[in-house]
Scaffold this motif. Structure first.
Motif, short mmCIF file in Angstrom:
data_model
loop_
_atom_site.label_atom_id
_atom_site.label_comp_id
_atom_site.label_asym_id
_atom_site.label_seq_id
_atom_site.Cartn_x
_atom_site.Cartn_y
_atom_site.Cartn_z
N UNK A 133 16.94 -0.87 7.39
CA UNK A 133 15.62 -1.51 7.50
C UNK A 133 15.80 -2.90 8.11
N UNK A 134 14.78 -3.32 8.89
CA UNK A 134 14.79 -4.62 9.57
C UNK A 134 13.42 -5.27 9.40
N UNK A 135 13.38 -6.58 9.52
CA UNK A 135 12.10 -7.29 9.43
C UNK A 135 11.31 -7.07 10.71
N UNK A 136 10.01 -6.77 10.54
CA UNK A 136 9.15 -6.50 11.68
C UNK A 136 8.19 -7.63 11.97
N UNK A 137 7.10 -7.32 12.65
CA UNK A 137 6.10 -8.32 13.00
C UNK A 137 5.36 -8.81 11.74
N UNK A 138 4.80 -10.02 11.83
CA UNK A 138 4.01 -10.55 10.71
C UNK A 138 2.66 -9.86 10.66
N UNK A 163 20.98 -4.06 18.27
CA UNK A 163 19.91 -4.66 19.08
C UNK A 163 18.66 -4.93 18.23
N UNK A 164 18.46 -4.09 17.22
CA UNK A 164 17.29 -4.27 16.35
C UNK A 164 17.42 -5.56 15.54
N UNK A 165 18.65 -5.98 15.22
CA UNK A 165 18.85 -7.27 14.54
C UNK A 165 18.37 -8.40 15.44
N UNK A 170 13.90 -12.41 16.81
CA UNK A 170 12.80 -12.89 17.65
C UNK A 170 11.46 -12.76 16.93
N UNK A 171 11.27 -11.67 16.20
CA UNK A 171 10.01 -11.48 15.49
C UNK A 171 9.80 -12.54 14.41
N UNK A 172 10.87 -12.84 13.67
CA UNK A 172 10.78 -13.86 12.63
C UNK A 172 10.52 -15.23 13.25
#
Length: 585
Positions: A133-138, A163-165, A170-172
């Motif tokens: 799992x990765x952090x997504x958009x706010x 690459x998802x990291x 960038x999303x954070x």
């Protein structure tokens, strides 16, 4: 060092696990096969969850062992980063074969801003699946979660997940630039072994300090656990709750020892403070005068002194080279010496201020000023009452401990009398003894008052308990024998039927003005009855009685005769009884 539940684990197994710290894994692989195989092997061997923190260079930062069903993140309170991703991914195993991430896992990902959270299902000597799992958009001021898998062991998309990291970073970053993600209030879990009433008061204290209460825990125990206060089993249960609820801070409703605090922080993975530290923090934020700040710092120093502990290498001997050899001092001893020196300095400064206050009090007594002190439970409405009676503009807030420094205002009474009205710091259950000691000089305004007006919040469901606390603290301070008038405040909010309790109390509302004329008339009547002329012959060997008359009464004249000192003075009834008892001994 291996963290977590090490009970029953052989030293040889721990030594093998320690070798993972020295291993170097490929930077471009999300979960290298060699690390995956090691995690599976040790999980099956121990039949417990296993966790590692892996940084972006492929180095293992931390290793922890849990139970068969759960694991607590090591050093959680040191890991949080609100501005960016943490720089490492959390990889842990699930004995039993379920590779799916739990709600606790996903909340920990948000809380700690991990690069990624990864779970590995383990059963029958193999990995059953891997999920990441990765952090997504706010979304609605909260970071969403992007999940992949579960996938088979040989089909981990290593490059895609790495690459998802970068994408999560960038999303954070974008979310923070838009604002709304950086938290200003610490999320607090409250823990009590007392009662719901005590938890309610602890919640009010936490909110006064600026915390956001997200969880309340009441655990009934006959006696505190010497190691963790709440017991290791309860601590393990609450550690998972702390992760799931994104808790920053655990607040205990009683005073902890230094060892209990450290053990709880290790077990819960969040910063831990007790009720005393919370109250000291509120006092530190609200002290305005120079004396108030000194008193708070003194209380904090006395609280911290027995809790000083050495940390690892900081306990090594100081000094080195010519002129510095010998046993020296440990860092802990140096810290203690500095704190003791600061305590001595603060006590000396406060002693000077006390002398100045004593001189001002002596001048007031010479001028025959009658002093009436307002005391009561915190947030009972003392400052509002002072403003209503005197027209003053003392800070009034619906918060605990809004007033720390004593405030004095002259108030006109009926029948051409007047008095000096003093607003004092509020009392509270489990008032830290460090504060009682530090604020003793300030509270002397109540000790030396001619009349004490005890202000109670009659609308509070805990009115009787709060009233008992006030009188208990007055007894501790040595003011239990002072003349007392009780004022039951906030009558406009209370449902009162039948007799007023206690019968001699005055029902008032400082906010609406209800009953204030009656209160002033009663204060005037009590003040008039307080002191009356008394003539005494005090034998020379009864110096304590004469000293008491000088300290607490008003001496009009003195004549030295053969049998002793003939004193003409003004005494209130309670003081006269004390003096006559001394003379009878």
């Amino acid at each position: 060092m291996i963290h977590g539940n090490l009970e029953g684990v052989r030293q040889s197994t721990l030594d093998e696990l320690e070798k993972l710290y020295d291993a170097q894994f490929a930077r471009d692989e999300y979960l290298p096969d060699r690390l995956l195989n090691a995690l599976v092997r040790f999980t099956m061997q121990l039949n417990r969850e296993l966790l590692v923190y892996l940084d972006r260079n492929g180095a293992v930062l931390e290793i922890a062992i849990g139970s068969i069903a759960s694991i607590s993140l090591p050093e959680l309170h040191l890991r949080r980063n609100l501005d960016r991703l943490s720089g490492y991914r959390c990889i842990h195993t699930h004995p039993g074969g379920d590779a799916r991430l739990s709600d606790v896992d996903l909340q920990a990902l948000r809380l700690l801003r991990f690069d990624s959270m990864c779970s590995v299902g383990v059963a029958e000597e193999r990995a059953t699946g891997i999920m990441a799992a990765f952090l997504g958009e706010a979304e609605y001021d909260r970071l969403s979660i992007v999940t992949f898998g579960p996938v088979k062991p040989g089909r981990i998309p290593q490059s895609l997940w790495m690459r998802e990291i970068e994408a999560a970073e960038e999303r954070v970053k974008r979310a923070i630039e838009r604002g709304g993600l950086t938290e200003t209030a610490e999320r607090a879990m409250l823990i009590s072994t007392d009662s719901e009433d005590s938890l309610d008061e602890l919640a009010a204290l936490a909110e006064t300090a600026g915390a956001l209460v997200v969880s309340r825990v009441l655990q009934k125990r006959q006696r505190p656990d010497p190691g963790t206060f709440i017991g290791s089993g309860k601590a393990e249960e609450l550690a998972l709750n702390c992760q799931a609820l994104e808790v920053d801070l655990a607040i205990l409703d009683d005073e902890l020892t230094g060892a209990q605090q450290r053990n709880l922080e290790n077990a819960l993975g969040v910063r831990v403070i007790d009720r005393t530290a919370l109250i000291l923090d509120i006092f530190a934020g609200r002290a305005q005068s120079a004396e108030g700040k000194l008193q708070v710092e003194l209380a904090q120093m006395k609280y911290r002194l027995p809790r000083l502990v050495g940390l690892g290498q900081s306990l090594s001997r100081l000094g080195g080279g010519i002129g510095t050899r010998g046993p020296g001092e440990t860092r802990l001893e140096v810290d203690r010496r500095r704190v003791r020196r600061r305590i001595d300095d603060l006590e000396n400064q406060l002693a000077d201020l006390k002398r100045q206050r004593d001189m001002r009090r002596a001048r007031r007594e010479k001028q025959d000023k009658t002093v009436v002190a307002l005391v009561g439970y915190t947030n009972a409405g003392k400052s509002t009452l002072l403003n209503a009676l005197s027209g003053a503009d003392v800070l009034v807030e619906d918060k605990l401990f809004a007033t720390l420094d004593p405030v004095m205002r002259m108030v006109a009474l009926p029948e051409n009398r007047e008095c000096l009205l003093v607003d004092t710091v509020g009392f509270i259950r489990k008032l830290p003894h460090q504060l009682v000691e530090a604020f003793h000089s300030t509270l002397e305004e109540a000790l030396c008052a001619d009349l004490i007006v005890v202000v109670s919040d009659v609308s509070s469901p805990f009115y009787r308990q709060q009233r008992e606390t006030v009188f208990s603290v007055l007894d501790q301070l040595g003011a239990g024998d002072r003349p007392v008038l009780e004022a039951l405040n906030k009558a406009d909010r209370a449902q009162i039927g039948g007799m007023i309790e206690p019968p001699g109390a005055v029902l008032i509302s400082a906010r609406t003005g209800e009953g204030l004329e009656t209160l002033l008339a009663e204060i005037s009547r009590r003040v008039a009855a307080l002191r009356h002329p008394v003539e005494l012959l005090v034998p020379y060997e009864k110096g304590a009685a004469l000293s008491l008359i000088h300290d607490r009464g008003q001496v009009l004249s003195e004549e030295y005769e053969a049998g002793g000192t003939k004193v003409s003075c003004l005494l209130d009834p309670a003081l006269e009884r004390r003096v006559r008892k001394l003379l009878e001994k």
